[in-house]
Design a protein around this motif. Structure first.
Motif, PDB file in Angstrom:
ATOM      1  N   ILE A   1       0.842  -1.205   0.000  1.00 33.63           N
ATOM      2  CA  ILE A   1       0.000   0.000   0.000  1.00 33.63           C
ATOM      3  C   ILE A   1       0.874   1.250   0.000  1.00 33.63           C
ATOM      4  CG2 ILE A   1      -1.664   1.326   1.356  1.00 33.63           C
ATOM      5  CD1 ILE A   1      -2.846  -1.284   2.327  1.00 33.63           C
ATOM      6  N   GLY A   2       1.933   1.225   0.814  1.00 32.98           N
ATOM      7  CA  GLY A   2       2.818   2.379   0.883  1.00 32.98           C
ATOM      8  C   GLY A   2       3.420   2.726  -0.464  1.00 32.98           C
ATOM      9  N   TYR A   3       3.827   1.721  -1.214  1.00 32.07           N
ATOM     10  CA  TYR A   3       4.420   1.977  -2.530  1.00 32.07           C
ATOM     11  C   TYR A   3       3.418   2.623  -3.478  1.00 32.07           C
ATOM     12  CZ  TYR A   3       6.311   1.122  -7.167  1.00 32.07           C
ATOM     13  OH  TYR A   3       6.733   1.285  -8.464  1.00 32.07           O
ATOM     14  N   GLN A   4       2.171   2.143  -3.450  1.00 26.53           N
ATOM     15  CA  GLN A   4       1.147   2.704  -4.333  1.00 26.53           C
ATOM     16  C   GLN A   4       0.906   4.184  -4.052  1.00 26.53           C
ATOM     17  OE1 GLN A   4      -0.067   1.042  -6.935  1.00 26.53           O
ATOM     18  NE2 GLN A   4       1.228  -0.682  -6.299  1.00 26.53           N
ATOM     19  N   ILE A   5       1.030   4.576  -2.787  1.00 21.10           N
ATOM     20  CA  ILE A   5       0.838   5.983  -2.418  1.00 21.10           C
ATOM     21  C   ILE A   5       2.091   6.801  -2.716  1.00 21.10           C
ATOM     22  CG2 ILE A   5       0.448   7.562  -0.471  1.00 21.10           C
ATOM     23  CD1 ILE A   5      -1.217   5.329   0.822  1.00 21.10           C
ATOM     24  N   LEU A   6       3.230   6.284  -2.337  1.00 20.56           N
ATOM     25  CA  LEU A   6       4.481   7.044  -2.424  1.00 20.56           C
ATOM     26  C   LEU A   6       4.926   7.290  -3.860  1.00 20.56           C
ATOM     27  CD1 LEU A   6       6.276   5.268   0.520  1.00 20.56           C
ATOM     28  CD2 LEU A   6       5.892   7.731   0.375  1.00 20.56           C
ATOM     29  N   LYS A   7       4.596   6.393  -4.780  1.00 21.81           N
ATOM     30  CA  LYS A   7       5.044   6.598  -6.158  1.00 21.81           C
ATOM     31  C   LYS A   7       4.358   7.805  -6.801  1.00 21.81           C
ATOM     32  CE  LYS A   7       1.839   3.422  -8.515  1.00 21.81           C
ATOM     33  NZ  LYS A   7       1.749   2.189  -9.345  1.00 21.81           N
ATOM     34  N   ARG A   8       3.309   8.315  -6.161  1.00 20.23           N
ATOM     35  CA  ARG A   8       2.667   9.536  -6.628  1.00 20.23           C
ATOM     36  C   ARG A   8       3.337  10.780  -6.050  1.00 20.23           C
ATOM     37  NH1 ARG A   8      -0.980   5.502  -6.457  1.00 20.23           N
ATOM     38  NH2 ARG A   8      -2.651   5.434  -8.028  1.00 20.23           N
ATOM     39  N   LEU A   9       4.206  10.587  -5.063  1.00 20.93           N
ATOM     40  CA  LEU A   9       4.863  11.705  -4.391  1.00 20.93           C
ATOM     41  C   LEU A   9       6.328  11.863  -4.772  1.00 20.93           C
ATOM     42  CD1 LEU A   9       3.447  11.112  -0.774  1.00 20.93           C
ATOM     43  CD2 LEU A   9       2.465  12.530  -2.599  1.00 20.93           C
ATOM     44  N   VAL A  10       7.000  10.740  -5.039  1.00 21.15           N
ATOM     45  CA  VAL A  10       8.432  10.765  -5.359  1.00 21.15           C
ATOM     46  C   VAL A  10       8.702   9.803  -6.507  1.00 21.15           C
ATOM     47  CG1 VAL A  10       9.184  11.395  -3.020  1.00 21.15           C
ATOM     48  CG2 VAL A  10       8.852   8.985  -3.598  1.00 21.15           C
TER      49      VAL A  10
ATOM     50  N   ALA B   1      10.230   5.668  -3.892  1.00 23.12           N
ATOM     51  CA  ALA B   1       8.989   5.107  -3.350  1.00 23.12           C
ATOM     52  C   ALA B   1       9.210   3.678  -2.882  1.00 23.12           C
ATOM     53  CB  ALA B   1       7.886   5.159  -4.410  1.00 23.12           C
ATOM     54  N   THR B   2       9.967   2.904  -3.645  1.00 20.78           N
ATOM     55  CA  THR B   2      10.264   1.524  -3.262  1.00 20.78           C
ATOM     56  C   THR B   2      11.032   1.469  -1.953  1.00 20.78           C
ATOM     57  OG1 THR B   2      10.307   0.799  -5.576  1.00 20.78           O
ATOM     58  CG2 THR B   2      11.469  -0.568  -3.972  1.00 20.78           C
ATOM     59  N   ALA B   3      12.064   2.312  -1.836  1.00 20.09           N
ATOM     60  CA  ALA B   3      12.908   2.295  -0.639  1.00 20.09           C
ATOM     61  C   ALA B   3      12.141   2.767   0.598  1.00 20.09           C
ATOM     62  CB  ALA B   3      14.138   3.173  -0.864  1.00 20.09           C
ATOM     63  N   ILE B   4      11.361   3.832   0.451  1.00 17.99           N
ATOM     64  CA  ILE B   4      10.598   4.344   1.596  1.00 17.99           C
ATOM     65  C   ILE B   4       9.540   3.336   2.021  1.00 17.99           C
ATOM     66  CG2 ILE B   4       9.064   6.175   2.397  1.00 17.99           C
ATOM     67  CD1 ILE B   4      10.501   8.067   0.437  1.00 17.99           C
ATOM     68  N   ALA B   5       8.865   2.728   1.046  1.00 17.70           N
ATOM     69  CA  ALA B   5       7.846   1.725   1.370  1.00 17.70           C
ATOM     70  C   ALA B   5       8.460   0.542   2.117  1.00 17.70           C
ATOM     71  CB  ALA B   5       7.160   1.252   0.089  1.00 17.70           C
ATOM     72  N   ALA B   6       9.653   0.113   1.697  1.00 18.01           N
ATOM     73  CA  ALA B   6      10.323  -0.991   2.383  1.00 18.01           C
ATOM     74  C   ALA B   6      10.717  -0.594   3.803  1.00 18.01           C
ATOM     75  CB  ALA B   6      11.560  -1.418   1.603  1.00 18.01           C
ATOM     76  N   THR B   7      11.177   0.630   3.957  1.00 15.13           N
ATOM     77  CA  THR B   7      11.574   1.119   5.280  1.00 15.13           C
ATOM     78  C   THR B   7      10.390   1.130   6.231  1.00 15.13           C
ATOM     79  OG1 THR B   7      13.302   2.502   4.291  1.00 15.13           O
ATOM     80  CG2 THR B   7      12.606   3.057   6.528  1.00 15.13           C
TER      81      THR B   7
ATOM     82  N   VAL C   1       6.983  14.643   4.697  1.00  9.84           N
ATOM     83  CA  VAL C   1       6.922  14.887   6.141  1.00  9.84           C
ATOM     84  C   VAL C   1       5.569  14.424   6.683  1.00  9.84           C
ATOM     85  CG1 VAL C   1       6.989  16.662   7.932  1.00  9.84           C
ATOM     86  CG2 VAL C   1       8.556  16.802   5.987  1.00  9.84           C
ATOM     87  N   ALA C   2       4.497  14.728   5.917  1.00  3.11           N
ATOM     88  CA  ALA C   2       3.165  14.294   6.336  1.00  3.11           C
ATOM     89  C   ALA C   2       3.059  12.776   6.347  1.00  3.11           C
ATOM     90  CB  ALA C   2       2.110  14.894   5.408  1.00  3.11           C
ATOM     91  N   TYR C   3       3.652  12.125   5.343  1.00  2.98           N
ATOM     92  CA  TYR C   3       3.596  10.661   5.282  1.00  2.98           C
ATOM     93  C   TYR C   3       4.324  10.050   6.466  1.00  2.98           C
ATOM     94  CZ  TYR C   3       3.908   5.881   3.589  1.00  2.98           C
ATOM     95  OH  TYR C   3       3.807   4.515   3.485  1.00  2.98           O
ATOM     96  N   ALA C   4       5.419  10.674   6.911  1.00  2.00           N
ATOM     97  CA  ALA C   4       6.209  10.139   8.016  1.00  2.00           C
ATOM     98  C   ALA C   4       5.417  10.103   9.321  1.00  2.00           C
ATOM     99  CB  ALA C   4       7.479  10.967   8.202  1.00  2.00           C
ATOM    100  N   ILE C   5       4.329  10.876   9.381  1.00  2.00           N
ATOM    101  CA  ILE C   5       3.474  10.880  10.580  1.00  2.00           C
ATOM    102  C   ILE C   5       2.133  10.196  10.295  1.00  2.00           C
ATOM    103  CG2 ILE C   5       2.221  12.335  12.215  1.00  2.00           C
ATOM    104  CD1 ILE C   5       4.464  14.373  11.926  1.00  2.00           C
ATOM    105  N   LEU C   6       1.487  10.566   9.190  1.00  2.00           N
ATOM    106  CA  LEU C   6       0.171  10.017   8.878  1.00  2.00           C
ATOM    107  C   LEU C   6       0.260   8.552   8.440  1.00  2.00           C
ATOM    108  CD1 LEU C   6      -1.413  13.035   6.959  1.00  2.00           C
ATOM    109  CD2 LEU C   6      -1.659  12.403   9.364  1.00  2.00           C
ATOM    110  N   GLY C   7       1.354   8.184   7.770  1.00  2.00           N
ATOM    111  CA  GLY C   7       1.533   6.797   7.353  1.00  2.00           C
ATOM    112  C   GLY C   7       1.515   5.835   8.540  1.00  2.00           C
ATOM    113  N   PRO C   8       2.341   6.084   9.556  1.00  2.00           N
ATOM    114  CA  PRO C   8       2.304   5.213  10.739  1.00  2.00           C
ATOM    115  C   PRO C   8       0.937   5.147  11.401  1.00  2.00           C
ATOM    116  CG  PRO C   8       4.316   6.498  10.735  1.00  2.00           C
ATOM    117  CD  PRO C   8       3.482   7.011   9.597  1.00  2.00           C
TER     118      PRO C   8
END
Length: 339
Positions: free
Chosen positions: A77-86, A91-97, A251-258
């Protein structure tokens, strides 16, 4: 507020302040490494002793299955969202993290439960170990798929800084890349092996081992955690600087994502009838982000990604948020919904 008055949390806050004022206070890397290994060993022993007492039950199996499901769903799910932002590799690396877990967040949550006399299962240490690697494996798969697509489109690779370059063997997708090596590193990480080994020793020795090891795994635990959180506060403060100039969406994802990941864990645990203490820990695990094992592997597996993004987000924003706000929030919500 009561959770902030915990000495270990206050040492974390102190470390953040010391780093913010550019103090030369520093924990030597060797001591920091020892503290992390001690905490994992003590946690594994505690989990093993508890499992030896309770045995393998249907509840244990259900909880572990839930942990694995979260470890797969969150990065997808994270990858599907993040690839629209970066870019796609970022997106792959952040989603894995964010799909993997933070052992320190988990250990801090365990200490919170013990301080507030909230019961939890020793098998949760096994749940944490199981949630470490799936995100890394998915990241390797996503990155290889992206490289194949870009190679078929002319070999153009989108780098972490947004620039484009022709694909080359050294970019992780060619002859220098070893999927087997990446998977071996993710599955045999020393810290994870220590956790599993200590848990197995705890299971084998049971109550007799618990009595013998109590001065090591119980009496020293709180002080060691406080010392380690001081070091983590210093590291978090310094990594906050990496996020200067980053997209507000990240920055928003780093808080809202969790928060979203913790909500997903809560919903799944509610459906499966998992106990409040275990639910709270699964929420913490789902909401946490790796800042040690996964970033180390990603530097080799996905070199196209920008490390300052996934490392700065996880350690500079998400980790402090979870330690100061997230853990007491998740535990409270789990108690209200399932208590």
């Amino acid at each position: 507020m009561q959770s902030l008055l915990d000495p270990a949390i206050l040492f974390f806050v102190f470390g953040v302040v010391a780093g913010a004022v550019r103090s030369n206070l520093e924990i030597p890397p060797q001591i920091s490494r020892f503290l992390s290994l001690y905490l994992l060993m003590a946690l594994g022993l505690k989990g093993g002793f508890a499992l030896a007492h309770s045995g393998l039950t249907a509840e244990v199996a259900t909880t572990l299955a839930c942990a694995v499901a979260l470890a797969l769903v969150v990065p997808i799910i994270g990858y599907q969202i993040l690839k629209r932002l970066v870019g796609v590799f970022d997106a792959t690396a952040i989603a894995a993290t964010y799909g993997s877990v933070s052992a320190v967040s988990f250990i801090t949550a365990v200490q919170y439960l013990e301080t507030h006399s909230i019961p939890y299962g020793g098998h949760m240490a096994a749940a944490m170990a199981l949630m470490e690697s799936p995100a890394i494996i998915l990241a390797v798969y996503f990155a290889n798929q992206l490289r194949q697509l870009q190679a078929s489109a002319g070999g153009v690779v989108v780098m972490g800084n947004g620039t484009a370059a022709l694909g080359a063997p050294g970019l992780g997708g060619g002859s220098n890349f070893s999927l087997g090596k990446v998977l071996h590193e993710s599955l045999t990480d020393g810290a994870q092996l220590l956790l599993i080994g200590a848990m197995l020793i705890g299971i084998c020795t049971g109550d007799a081992g618990k009595a013998v090891m109590a001065p090591f795994s119980v009496d020293l635990f709180k002080g060691m955690l406080a010392f380690f959180l001081l070091d983590m506060g210093l590291m978090a403060s310094r990594n906050m600087q990496k996020m200067k100039g980053a997209s507000p969406w990240l920055v928003a994802y780093a808080i809202l994502g969790p928060l979203a990941h913790a909500s997903l864990a809560l919903g799944l645990c509610s459906l499966l009838g998992i106990a409040p203490g275990n639910t709270g820990l699964l929420m913490v695990l789902a909401a946490s982000a790796s800042y040690i094992a996964v970033p180390a592997v990603l530097r080799y597996a996905v070199p196209e990604a920008n490390p300052s993004l996934y490392f700065g987000m996880s350690l500079g924003i998400t980790f402090p948020f979870n330690i100061l706000i997230g853990i007491p929030l998740y535990m409270h919500v789990a108690g209200v919904v399932l208590g």
